[in-house]
Structure formats: structure tokens, C-alpha cells
Design a protein around this motif. Sequence first.
Motif, PDB file in Angstrom:
ATOM      1  N   GLY A 143       0.810  -1.207   0.000  1.00  0.00           N
ATOM      2  CA  GLY A 143       0.000   0.000   0.000  1.00  0.00           C
ATOM      3  C   GLY A 143       0.847   1.263   0.000  1.00  0.00           C
ATOM      4  N   LEU A 144       1.919   1.245   0.761  1.00  0.00           N
ATOM      5  CA  LEU A 144       2.832   2.392   0.788  1.00  0.00           C
ATOM      6  C   LEU A 144       3.422   2.655  -0.590  1.00  0.00           C
ATOM      7  CD1 LEU A 144       5.035   2.046   4.009  1.00  0.00           C
ATOM      8  CD2 LEU A 144       3.605   3.992   3.420  1.00  0.00           C
ATOM      9  N   LEU A 145       3.934   1.608  -1.198  1.00  0.00           N
ATOM     10  CA  LEU A 145       4.677   1.767  -2.452  1.00  0.00           C
ATOM     11  C   LEU A 145       3.793   2.218  -3.609  1.00  0.00           C
ATOM     12  CD1 LEU A 145       6.991  -1.351  -2.109  1.00  0.00           C
ATOM     13  CD2 LEU A 145       7.694   1.050  -2.002  1.00  0.00           C
ATOM     14  N   THR A 146       2.497   1.986  -3.506  1.00  0.00           N
ATOM     15  CA  THR A 146       1.585   2.427  -4.569  1.00  0.00           C
ATOM     16  C   THR A 146       0.930   3.763  -4.243  1.00  0.00           C
ATOM     17  OG1 THR A 146      -0.196   1.102  -3.595  1.00  0.00           O
ATOM     18  CG2 THR A 146       1.117   0.076  -5.349  1.00  0.00           C
ATOM     19  N   ASP A 147       1.285   4.338  -3.107  1.00  0.00           N
ATOM     20  CA  ASP A 147       0.705   5.614  -2.695  1.00  0.00           C
ATOM     21  C   ASP A 147       1.552   6.757  -3.261  1.00  0.00           C
ATOM     22  OD1 ASP A 147      -0.294   7.860  -1.433  1.00  0.00           O
ATOM     23  OD2 ASP A 147      -0.456   6.911   0.539  1.00  0.00           O
ATOM     24  N   CYS A 192      17.594   6.764   2.714  1.00  0.00           N
ATOM     25  CA  CYS A 192      16.280   6.765   2.066  1.00  0.00           C
ATOM     26  C   CYS A 192      16.192   5.680   0.999  1.00  0.00           C
ATOM     27  CB  CYS A 192      15.993   8.130   1.443  1.00  0.00           C
ATOM     28  SG  CYS A 192      15.678   9.461   2.621  1.00  0.00           S
ATOM     29  N   ARG A 193      17.240   5.560   0.184  1.00  0.00           N
ATOM     30  CA  ARG A 193      17.229   4.512  -0.849  1.00  0.00           C
ATOM     31  C   ARG A 193      17.210   3.133  -0.206  1.00  0.00           C
ATOM     32  NH1 ARG A 193      20.335   8.571  -3.603  1.00  0.00           N
ATOM     33  NH2 ARG A 193      22.268   7.925  -2.603  1.00  0.00           N
ATOM     34  N   GLY A 194      17.953   2.975   0.898  1.00  0.00           N
ATOM     35  CA  GLY A 194      17.959   1.702   1.607  1.00  0.00           C
ATOM     36  C   GLY A 194      16.589   1.367   2.171  1.00  0.00           C
ATOM     37  N   LEU A 195      15.894   2.365   2.701  1.00  0.00           N
ATOM     38  CA  LEU A 195      14.558   2.132   3.231  1.00  0.00           C
ATOM     39  C   LEU A 195      13.587   1.780   2.116  1.00  0.00           C
ATOM     40  CD1 LEU A 195      12.376   2.030   5.310  1.00  0.00           C
ATOM     41  CD2 LEU A 195      12.379   4.536   5.415  1.00  0.00           C
ATOM     42  N   LEU A 196      13.706   2.439   0.980  1.00  0.00           N
ATOM     43  CA  LEU A 196      12.825   2.109  -0.143  1.00  0.00           C
ATOM     44  C   LEU A 196      13.058   0.678  -0.605  1.00  0.00           C
ATOM     45  CD1 LEU A 196      10.624   3.509  -1.775  1.00  0.00           C
ATOM     46  CD2 LEU A 196      12.381   4.260  -3.393  1.00  0.00           C
ATOM     47  N   ARG A 197      14.326   0.245  -0.656  1.00  0.00           N
ATOM     48  CA  ARG A 197      14.618  -1.154  -0.997  1.00  0.00           C
ATOM     49  C   ARG A 197      14.006  -2.097   0.029  1.00  0.00           C
ATOM     50  NH1 ARG A 197      19.714   1.120  -2.404  1.00  0.00           N
ATOM     51  NH2 ARG A 197      20.599   0.548  -0.368  1.00  0.00           N
ATOM     52  N   ARG A 198      14.105  -1.736   1.304  1.00  0.00           N
ATOM     53  CA  ARG A 198      13.537  -2.581   2.350  1.00  0.00           C
ATOM     54  C   ARG A 198      12.017  -2.690   2.199  1.00  0.00           C
ATOM     55  NH1 ARG A 198      15.408  -3.998   7.415  1.00  0.00           N
ATOM     56  NH2 ARG A 198      17.411  -4.037   6.315  1.00  0.00           N
ATOM     57  N   LEU A 199      11.365  -1.595   1.844  1.00  0.00           N
ATOM     58  CA  LEU A 199       9.926  -1.635   1.632  1.00  0.00           C
ATOM     59  C   LEU A 199       9.555  -2.583   0.497  1.00  0.00           C
ATOM     60  CD1 LEU A 199       8.983   2.137   2.061  1.00  0.00           C
ATOM     61  CD2 LEU A 199       8.506   0.269   3.656  1.00  0.00           C
ATOM     62  N   HIS A 200      10.356  -2.573  -0.575  1.00  0.00           N
ATOM     63  CA  HIS A 200      10.104  -3.515  -1.678  1.00  0.00           C
ATOM     64  C   HIS A 200      10.293  -4.953  -1.215  1.00  0.00           C
ATOM     65  CE1 HIS A 200       9.286  -1.016  -5.207  1.00  0.00           C
ATOM     66  NE2 HIS A 200      10.134  -0.123  -4.701  1.00  0.00           N
ATOM     67  N   GLU A 201      11.291  -5.187  -0.379  1.00  0.00           N
ATOM     68  CA  GLU A 201      11.507  -6.536   0.162  1.00  0.00           C
ATOM     69  C   GLU A 201      10.319  -6.957   1.023  1.00  0.00           C
ATOM     70  OE1 GLU A 201      15.121  -6.186   2.352  1.00  0.00           O
ATOM     71  OE2 GLU A 201      16.377  -5.944   0.572  1.00  0.00           O
TER      72      GLU A 201
END
Length: 199
Positions: free
Chosen positions: A30-34, A185-194
Amino acid sequence: MRQPGRRGQNARRPPTWPRQRQQVGRWARGLLTDPSLLVLDIQTAGLGAQAWAVQIAALDNQGRTLVDELLNPGLSIPAEASRLHGITDAAVARAPSFGDLLPELRGVVKGRRCIAYNARFDKGVMDRELSRLHSSFLPSRAPLEPRRWEDALGPATVARGMWLADRSLYRRQRLGGGYDAAEKCRGLLRRLHELARAA
């Protein structure tokens, strides 16, 4: 032979863990599509009352950099902090202050769904900076108006599932990587995808 301090890890995860992990996956998707998602990190000149911002970075849900600025905190950066993030007094000597960046930051943050890794810390830094600028600052009158703050630390910890049976909780998970705010920030975005793929 068991290693000290690891007794009971993963031995008996709670029966609710699979469902919790699925909930984390749905939350991350849900986060990643927001489109209002804002991934944020702040590096500071210290901890506690001396945690003044020396770098702020923010990315959108596509990984585009919206903010990446060094900031002059108005005081000397302790050596132990510089050893972590590499930001020195010389590096920020000509950098803008938080107040200088505030108009841009206000526009970037307004109405956003802000997420950070340990959001309590990052939000606390912003609140202190705002308080320093406005002595009558009240949280309800903050000139930064995100739609809401969310913390990725708890969901990431649950999804990893390192259960400490003797304490009846999951072991806190580090984000890892260096201490550059944009890289965090990039690391957190990668973690969210994981997390989104995990369940």
C-alpha cells in the motif's frame, strides 16, 4: 553450542507471526503504490537535545530525490557524529540552515505520507528545529504539515521474525548501510520492496 545472547531466538515464534507477516506485506504494498509517499531521513550533529539536523533527504515512491541538503546546525558537530556520517564543520560552513530550507521543505512535506526508519527520532529532530525557530511552537501549529508519519522499524522487525523467546518480542532490525541521508532513504525504499514481496 549456543552463542551467548542468542538463547531462544526463533525457537517458538508466536502462532500469529504468519498473519503478522502478511499484514506487513499488505502495508508495504500500500505504501509503495501511494503517490503521496515520502521516504525521509535526517542525519544530526548528535543525539538527544543536540540532535540538530546536518543533512535531510527525501525521496518519493519512485525513488526520485526531492530533497538532499547539507545543513549548518549553528554549532560545532561533535567528532563522534562526524565519524559516523562524515559530515564536518567545514562541510557545512556554507550550507543553509534549517530555517533557510524550511520553505522548500514545507512544500515537499505538505500532505505527504512520511515514512522513516525510527520515525520518532526524525520527527523529533524536526520538532526541535521548529521549536528553535519559533519559541512559541506548538505541534498543532507546526508549519510542516505531512498527512501523517509512519515508522518502518516495527514492521521490518516483525517481518524478519527474529523472536526472542525469553523476552517475548522480536529483535529490532537495523536498516544497515552508511549514514548518508539520501542513501538511507534509498535503503529504506529497498527494504519496503523486500517487505512487499515477503508475503
